[in-house]
Design a protein around this motif. Structure first.
Motif, PDB file in Angstrom:
ATOM      1  N   SER A  11       0.708  -1.103   0.090  1.00 10.25           N
ATOM      2  CA  SER A  11       0.203   0.072  -0.154  1.00 10.25           C
ATOM      3  C   SER A  11       0.857   1.147   0.044  1.00 10.25           C
ATOM      4  O   SER A  11       0.359   2.366  -0.394  1.00 10.25           O
ATOM      5  CB  SER A  11      -1.016  -0.016   1.255  1.00 10.25           C
ATOM      6  N   SER A  33      -1.822  -5.707   2.635  1.00 14.25           N
ATOM      7  CA  SER A  33      -1.513  -4.584   3.532  1.00 14.25           C
ATOM      8  C   SER A  33      -2.919  -4.431   4.027  1.00 14.25           C
ATOM      9  O   SER A  33      -3.824  -5.272   4.114  1.00 14.25           O
ATOM     10  CB  SER A  33      -1.405  -3.439   2.537  1.00 14.25           C
ATOM     11  N   ARG A  34      -2.886  -3.521   5.073  1.00 13.29           N
ATOM     12  CA  ARG A  34      -4.378  -3.287   5.908  1.00 13.29           C
ATOM     13  C   ARG A  34      -5.174  -2.084   4.990  1.00 13.29           C
ATOM     14  O   ARG A  34      -6.274  -2.187   5.133  1.00 13.29           O
ATOM     15  CB  ARG A  34      -4.040  -2.915   7.183  1.00 13.29           C
ATOM     16  N   THR A  35      -4.287  -1.458   4.216  1.00  9.47           N
ATOM     17  CA  THR A  35      -5.212  -0.444   3.578  1.00  9.47           C
ATOM     18  C   THR A  35      -4.896  -0.853   2.073  1.00  9.47           C
ATOM     19  O   THR A  35      -3.879  -1.453   2.043  1.00  9.47           O
ATOM     20  CB  THR A  35      -4.615   1.152   3.783  1.00  9.47           C
ATOM     21  N   LYS A  44      -6.297  -7.998   1.968  1.00  2.07           N
ATOM     22  CA  LYS A  44      -6.314  -7.241   3.106  1.00  2.07           C
ATOM     23  C   LYS A  44      -6.053  -8.121   4.265  1.00  2.07           C
ATOM     24  O   LYS A  44      -6.806  -9.059   4.512  1.00  2.07           O
ATOM     25  CB  LYS A  44      -7.931  -6.621   3.314  1.00  2.07           C
TER      26      LYS A  44
END
Ligand SMILES: NC(=O)c1ccc[n+]([C@@H]2O[C@H](COP(=O)([O-])OP(=O)(O)OC[C@H]3O[C@@H](n4cnc5c(N)ncnc54)[C@H](OP(=O)(O)O)[C@@H]3O)[C@@H](O)[C@H]2O)c1
Length: 225
Positions: A11, A33-35, A44
């Motif tokens: 990200s 990634s988280r975002t 995610k």
């Protein structure tokens, strides 16, 4: 023929540039990634949690992954600037940094070994740091420990999985020209310096990926001049 790469940290920063590069050059990228990932298919997951690690492993279990490119990472708030003060760094911060930079690479690699073995020339490449060496430590204790630990973990993974045909490499760079590093230099938070061009880092990854199955590039250290 296009390959499939699992890029952790897709990200922002180094991982995002690596993901963009491999999508642009005709490969399939699964970006963790988280975002949202900048390029490729976004997976995610929060790699600081067992659930996040398990989600990654389960999501690709029936795929052929040609390389794990573990390019993500984290460090202490205010790290590498005058703002960082070890006495104000709490337990949770130490835990998070070592979870993301050391434990997740170990556990994701273990979980991907069968999947990687389906590739004709599988690799696992990790982003370390120069602070992971003797006499390279900085005052960011968790980050330094995590990068020392990563180097040790990868040396050990190479021994533990000998015979699996997977190449293991750690790239240890000085400051790399990410948007954040360029901004830190511009604003004066970092001393004036020339960071390592992103293209040089990407070329290093390309080089390792293109080597035969018969050689392991155990570590590459990229120092700023
Ligand atoms: N930049 C440099 O100059 C430099 C120099 C030497 C070494 N390194 C190493 O390179 C790595 C990346 O640095 P960078 O500058 O590219 O950092 P960055 O710009 O902050 O990017 C970090 C990436 O890692 C991901 N990430 C962080 N925590 C995560 C978590 N819990 N779960 C999933 N993904 C997570 C972030 O995604 P989300 O936040 O969206 O989850 C983001 O994509 C670090 O290990 C760093 O130590 C960097």
């Amino acid at each position: 023929m296009g390959k499939t790469y699992l890029v952790v940290g897709a990200s922002r920063g180094i991982g995002a540039e690596v993901a963009k590069h491999f999508v642009a050059t005709g490969h399939r990228v699964i970006g963790v990634s988280r975002t949202p990932a900048i390029a490729g298919e976004w997976l995610k997951a929060d790699v600081s949690t067992p659930e996040g690690i398990e989600k990654i492993i389960q999501s690709v279990t029936s795929e052929t992954i040609d390389a794990l490119l573990y390019m993500g990472g984290t460090w202490e708030a205010g790290a590498f600037t005058d703002a960082f003060e070890i006495t104000r760094s709490p337990y949770a911060e130490t835990r998070r940094v070592i979870d993301v930079n050391t434990i997740a690479p170990i556990e994701i690699t273990k979980g991907l070994m069968e999947t990687l073995q389906r590739s004709s020339n599988p690799k696992a490449i990790f982003i370390g740091a120069l602070s992971g060496f003797d006499n390279g430590a900085t005052k960011e204790v968790a980050n330094t420990a995590s990068k020392f630990g990563l180097r040790g973990a990868v040396q050990s993974l190479r021994v533990a999985y000998r015979g699996y045909g997977v190449g293991f490499s750690v790239i240890n760079p000085g400051n790399v020209a990410t948007a954040e590093v360029l901004d830190d230099i511009q604003s004066g938070r970092f001393a004036a310096q020339t960071p390592i061009p992103m293209a040089d880092l990407i070329q290093t990854i390309e080089w390792i990926l293109q080597l035969s199955r018969d050689v392991d590039v155990s570590e590459v250290n990229l120092r700023q001049r």
